[in-house]
Write an enzyme that holds these catalytic residues in place. Structure first.
Site, PDB file in Angstrom:
ATOM      1  N   TYR A  30       6.812   4.839  -4.862  1.00 55.71           N
ATOM      2  CA  TYR A  30       7.487   4.267  -3.702  1.00 55.71           C
ATOM      3  C   TYR A  30       8.974   4.601  -3.790  1.00 55.71           C
ATOM      4  O   TYR A  30       9.575   4.487  -4.865  1.00 55.71           O
ATOM      5  CB  TYR A  30       7.322   2.739  -3.665  1.00 55.71           C
ATOM      6  CG  TYR A  30       5.953   2.267  -3.249  1.00 55.71           C
ATOM      7  CD1 TYR A  30       5.453   2.544  -1.982  1.00 55.71           C
ATOM      8  CD2 TYR A  30       5.162   1.517  -4.117  1.00 55.71           C
ATOM      9  CE1 TYR A  30       4.197   2.108  -1.598  1.00 55.71           C
ATOM     10  CE2 TYR A  30       3.904   1.074  -3.739  1.00 55.71           C
ATOM     11  CZ  TYR A  30       3.423   1.368  -2.477  1.00 55.71           C
ATOM     12  OH  TYR A  30       2.175   0.934  -2.105  1.00 55.71           O
ATOM     13  N   VAL A  38       0.946  -6.192   7.351  1.00 50.77           N
ATOM     14  CA  VAL A  38       1.601  -7.357   6.751  1.00 50.77           C
ATOM     15  C   VAL A  38       1.444  -8.574   7.650  1.00 50.77           C
ATOM     16  O   VAL A  38       1.052  -9.663   7.197  1.00 50.77           O
ATOM     17  CB  VAL A  38       3.097  -7.074   6.490  1.00 50.77           C
ATOM     18  CG1 VAL A  38       3.834  -8.361   6.110  1.00 50.77           C
ATOM     19  CG2 VAL A  38       3.267  -6.043   5.391  1.00 50.77           C
ATOM     20  N   GLU A  88       5.004   5.497   0.560  1.00 50.92           N
ATOM     21  CA  GLU A  88       5.039   4.782   1.837  1.00 50.92           C
ATOM     22  C   GLU A  88       5.059   5.689   3.058  1.00 50.92           C
ATOM     23  O   GLU A  88       4.871   5.208   4.188  1.00 50.92           O
ATOM     24  CB  GLU A  88       6.236   3.822   1.895  1.00 50.92           C
ATOM     25  CG  GLU A  88       7.588   4.471   2.058  1.00 50.92           C
ATOM     26  CD  GLU A  88       8.227   4.907   0.748  1.00 50.92           C
ATOM     27  OE1 GLU A  88       9.385   5.353   0.773  1.00 50.92           O
ATOM     28  OE2 GLU A  88       7.551   4.803  -0.298  1.00 50.92           O
ATOM     29  N   LEU A 100       7.738  -2.715  10.585  1.00 49.03           N
ATOM     30  CA  LEU A 100       7.768  -1.461   9.839  1.00 49.03           C
ATOM     31  C   LEU A 100       7.923  -0.290  10.792  1.00 49.03           C
ATOM     32  O   LEU A 100       7.177  -0.168  11.766  1.00 49.03           O
ATOM     33  CB  LEU A 100       6.477  -1.282   9.033  1.00 49.03           C
ATOM     34  CG  LEU A 100       6.329   0.074   8.328  1.00 49.03           C
ATOM     35  CD1 LEU A 100       7.343   0.216   7.197  1.00 49.03           C
ATOM     36  CD2 LEU A 100       4.915   0.266   7.805  1.00 49.03           C
ATOM     37  N   ARG A 148      19.057 -10.398   2.360  1.00 52.14           N
ATOM     38  CA  ARG A 148      19.530  -9.516   1.290  1.00 52.14           C
ATOM     39  C   ARG A 148      18.486  -9.503   0.182  1.00 52.14           C
ATOM     40  O   ARG A 148      17.657 -10.409   0.076  1.00 52.14           O
ATOM     41  CB  ARG A 148      20.889  -9.962   0.742  1.00 52.14           C
ATOM     42  CG  ARG A 148      20.935 -11.355   0.154  1.00 52.14           C
ATOM     43  CD  ARG A 148      22.323 -11.638  -0.408  1.00 52.14           C
ATOM     44  NE  ARG A 148      22.516 -13.022  -0.803  1.00 52.14           N
ATOM     45  CZ  ARG A 148      22.126 -13.541  -1.968  1.00 52.14           C
ATOM     46  NH1 ARG A 148      21.490 -12.781  -2.846  1.00 52.14           N
ATOM     47  NH2 ARG A 148      22.364 -14.809  -2.255  1.00 52.14           N
ATOM     48  N   ASP A 171      12.523  -4.250   1.777  1.00 54.85           N
ATOM     49  CA  ASP A 171      12.612  -2.974   1.068  1.00 54.85           C
ATOM     50  C   ASP A 171      12.961  -1.816   1.998  1.00 54.85           C
ATOM     51  O   ASP A 171      13.270  -0.720   1.543  1.00 54.85           O
ATOM     52  CB  ASP A 171      11.324  -2.675   0.282  1.00 54.85           C
ATOM     53  CG  ASP A 171      10.075  -2.718   1.137  1.00 54.85           C
ATOM     54  OD1 ASP A 171      10.194  -2.791   2.372  1.00 54.85           O
ATOM     55  OD2 ASP A 171       8.968  -2.697   0.563  1.00 54.85           O
ATOM     56  N   ASN A 211       9.920  -6.424  -4.166  1.00 51.65           N
ATOM     57  CA  ASN A 211       8.671  -5.983  -4.802  1.00 51.65           C
ATOM     58  C   ASN A 211       7.726  -7.176  -4.955  1.00 51.65           C
ATOM     59  O   ASN A 211       7.295  -7.517  -6.059  1.00 51.65           O
ATOM     60  CB  ASN A 211       8.945  -5.306  -6.144  1.00 51.65           C
ATOM     61  CG  ASN A 211       9.645  -6.212  -7.153  1.00 51.65           C
ATOM     62  OD1 ASN A 211      10.451  -7.059  -6.779  1.00 51.65           O
ATOM     63  ND2 ASN A 211       9.342  -6.032  -8.427  1.00 51.65           N
ATOM     64  N   ARG A 238       3.924  -4.142 -12.588  1.00 46.59           N
ATOM     65  CA  ARG A 238       2.905  -3.152 -12.242  1.00 46.59           C
ATOM     66  C   ARG A 238       3.111  -1.868 -13.049  1.00 46.59           C
ATOM     67  O   ARG A 238       4.159  -1.663 -13.663  1.00 46.59           O
ATOM     68  CB  ARG A 238       2.964  -2.847 -10.738  1.00 46.59           C
ATOM     69  CG  ARG A 238       2.496  -3.977  -9.852  1.00 46.59           C
ATOM     70  CD  ARG A 238       2.727  -3.679  -8.376  1.00 46.59           C
ATOM     71  NE  ARG A 238       4.144  -3.685  -8.027  1.00 46.59           N
ATOM     72  CZ  ARG A 238       4.615  -3.416  -6.810  1.00 46.59           C
ATOM     73  NH1 ARG A 238       3.784  -3.096  -5.838  1.00 46.59           N
ATOM     74  NH2 ARG A 238       5.916  -3.461  -6.578  1.00 46.59           N
ATOM     75  N   VAL A 269      12.596 -10.909  -1.950  1.00 46.11           N
ATOM     76  CA  VAL A 269      12.134 -10.079  -3.073  1.00 46.11           C
ATOM     77  C   VAL A 269      11.541  -8.778  -2.529  1.00 46.11           C
ATOM     78  O   VAL A 269      10.636  -8.794  -1.688  1.00 46.11           O
ATOM     79  CB  VAL A 269      11.091 -10.833  -3.913  1.00 46.11           C
ATOM     80  CG1 VAL A 269      10.537  -9.934  -5.020  1.00 46.11           C
ATOM     81  CG2 VAL A 269      11.714 -12.082  -4.516  1.00 46.11           C
ATOM     82  N   HIS A 303      11.319   4.291  -0.437  1.00 43.67           N
ATOM     83  CA  HIS A 303      12.034   3.504   0.586  1.00 43.67           C
ATOM     84  C   HIS A 303      13.489   3.965   0.691  1.00 43.67           C
ATOM     85  O   HIS A 303      14.427   3.165   0.595  1.00 43.67           O
ATOM     86  CB  HIS A 303      11.966   2.009   0.253  1.00 43.67           C
ATOM     87  CG  HIS A 303      10.568   1.464   0.236  1.00 43.67           C
ATOM     88  ND1 HIS A 303       9.809   1.301   1.377  1.00 43.67           N
ATOM     89  CD2 HIS A 303       9.777   1.045  -0.787  1.00 43.67           C
ATOM     90  CE1 HIS A 303       8.625   0.798   1.064  1.00 43.67           C
ATOM     91  NE2 HIS A 303       8.579   0.642  -0.230  1.00 43.67           N
ATOM     92  N   LYS A 322       7.784   1.810  -8.618  1.00 38.90           N
ATOM     93  CA  LYS A 322       9.021   1.586  -7.865  1.00 38.90           C
ATOM     94  C   LYS A 322       9.972   2.762  -8.010  1.00 38.90           C
ATOM     95  O   LYS A 322       9.849   3.602  -8.900  1.00 38.90           O
ATOM     96  CB  LYS A 322       9.694   0.293  -8.342  1.00 38.90           C
ATOM     97  CG  LYS A 322       8.902  -0.963  -8.023  1.00 38.90           C
ATOM     98  CD  LYS A 322       8.601  -1.113  -6.539  1.00 38.90           C
ATOM     99  CE  LYS A 322       9.843  -1.348  -5.703  1.00 38.90           C
ATOM    100  NZ  LYS A 322       9.515  -1.462  -4.241  1.00 38.90           N
ATOM    101  N   VAL A 378       9.552  -9.549   4.585  1.00 40.55           N
ATOM    102  CA  VAL A 378       8.800  -8.538   3.837  1.00 40.55           C
ATOM    103  C   VAL A 378       9.386  -7.148   4.074  1.00 40.55           C
ATOM    104  O   VAL A 378       9.202  -6.245   3.264  1.00 40.55           O
ATOM    105  CB  VAL A 378       7.307  -8.586   4.226  1.00 40.55           C
ATOM    106  CG1 VAL A 378       6.487  -7.611   3.386  1.00 40.55           C
ATOM    107  CG2 VAL A 378       6.753 -10.003   4.047  1.00 40.55           C
ATOM    108  N   ALA A 379      10.120  -6.969   5.163  1.00 39.18           N
ATOM    109  CA  ALA A 379      10.743  -5.679   5.473  1.00 39.18           C
ATOM    110  C   ALA A 379      12.003  -5.420   4.659  1.00 39.18           C
ATOM    111  O   ALA A 379      12.692  -4.428   4.888  1.00 39.18           O
ATOM    112  CB  ALA A 379      11.075  -5.610   6.963  1.00 39.18           C
ATOM    113  N   SER A 435       0.855  -3.758   1.381  1.00 39.31           N
ATOM    114  CA  SER A 435       1.162  -4.539   2.577  1.00 39.31           C
ATOM    115  C   SER A 435       0.195  -5.707   2.718  1.00 39.31           C
ATOM    116  O   SER A 435       0.591  -6.800   3.134  1.00 39.31           O
ATOM    117  CB  SER A 435       1.090  -3.641   3.824  1.00 39.31           C
ATOM    118  OG  SER A 435       2.086  -2.649   3.787  1.00 39.31           O
TER     119      SER A 435
END
Length: 362
Positions: free
Chosen positions: A93, A178, A117, A239, A278, A269, A299, A15, A297, A95, A74, A266-267, A133
């Site tokens: 972003y 999400v 975020e 979230l 992890r 990050d 991202n 991106r 992952v 986080h 990122k 998905v959480a 999301s």
């Protein structure tokens, strides 16, 4: 204002912070935009597209970070930490709750850091997180279906089943954006879907969306245990804005899941809502723990950069234009939602949730 757009250096992150159309919108208002060469290539935007939009191309990230504001996707990686400086506005972003190292680096830099975020509207919605999301929620089931195939190490389950064979079970922890988008995809495939949430109002809203196609369950320790044990695909979609995600599934519960079932957290990050999660990368997205496959992952939308870049920039551009036009103090004063995005300024933590995560740094 002078604005820089770097090439993302996170592994397989394709991106880019601004599209050529966004660059044109900025330059037409008299702002100057510098774009690192090939920054948009992974998302389908050529250097020539940026030049035609009025951008100046540069070959090094150092030239990008010399500008007044850097707009990216990122969080900065260690190689970028030395480029940060007190006169810089960083809009991306972050986080921070998931990374003490990054938080310390931003504090040390003295830069002003606004996190996509945590930009928050008066109704509690997160306009700059929402498009990613949506994409991450949909991808969680798309990837889930892929990694449940036997060739990828999964149980060999077809989520939709066929007549005479039961569909796969998809359990979703969290009924926000999400979770809702994951459920839409899973229902579309014909899976049996359960969503767990602690917000009864949200569960009522989800009933209006899904009717009887999704089983809506109030989240308790017992209900989480009962559902997770039988899941073929478990999607972590919890979230807490700005804070580390609460861990809802402990190691002993993961150990009780079906062999070769799959977790997509998905959480991740924000630290992950499953104890065995992890961070992984698009290059090596899956690992096994307690006989269960894990996809971590951080991202996920980077897998579909053409779509996700445009979706992200559509949301961020109005705020970028406001910062560029009015400058930081006036923009934050005029827009309370943008003000909530401020995480770090002049070596101090500003956002309450991040302060609560790192009280010793506040």
């Amino acid at each position: 204002m002078r604005i820089g757009v770097p090439k993302e250096i996170k592994e397989q992150e394709f991106r880019v912070g601004l599209t050529p159309a966004a660059v044109r919108a900025l330059t037409e208002q008299g702002h100057q935009v510098w774009v690192e060469t090939q920054a948009g290539q992974g998302a389908g935007f050529a250097d020539e597209d940026y030049q035609k939009a009025g951008a100046k191309l540069v070959t090094t990230p150092q030239e990008i970070y010399q500008q007044e504001m850097v707009v990216k996707v990122k969080e900065p990686l260690p190689a970028e930490y030395p480029l940060l400086h007190p006169d810089l506005i960083l809009f991306t972003y972050l986080h921070l709750a998931a990374s003490r190292e990054l938080t310390l680096a931003l504090l040390k830099s003295g830069a002003t850091c606004i996190a996509y975020e945590t930009v928050e509207l008066t109704d509690g919605s997160l306009p700059l997180l929402m498009p990613m999301s949506v994409i991450a929620g949909r991808l969680s089931v798309q990837f889930g279906a892929h990694y449940l195939t036997r060739q990828q190490g999964g149980r060999g389950v077809l989520l939709g089943g066929i007549p005479g064979v039961s569909p796969g079970r998809v359990v979703i922890l969290g009924g926000g954006t999400v979770g809702t988008e994951a459920a839409k995809m899973a229902v579309g495939l014909g899976a049996r879907v359960q969503i767990l949430d602690i917000n009864l109002h949200r569960l009522n809203e989800l009933e209006l969306i899904f009717g009887s196609r999704v089983e809506l369950i109030y989240s308790t320790t017992q209900s989480v245990e009962d559902c997770v044990k039988d899941a073929d695909l478990l999607v972590g979609a919890v979230l807490v804005p700005g804070s580390r995600a609460p861990v809802l599934v402990k190691e002993d519960l993961v150990a009780q899941m079906r062999p070769r079932s799959l977790i997509v957290d998905v959480a991740v990050d924000q630290g992950g809502c499953i104890a065995t999660t992890r961070v992984t990368t698009h290059a090596q997205p899956v690992y096994e723990a307690f006989g269960v496959l894990h996809y971590g992952v951080a991202n996920m939308p980077g897998a579909v950069p053409w779509t996700s870049t445009q979706a992200l920039v559509n949301a961020t551009l109005p705020y970028t234009l406001k910062l560029a036009r009015f400058g930081l103090p006036a923009a934050l004063e005029q827009d309370p939602a943008l003000a909530k995005g401020l995480n770090v300024k002049a070596g101090k933590l500003i956002h309450p949730a991040v302060q609560a995560t790192f009280p010793d740094l506040s």
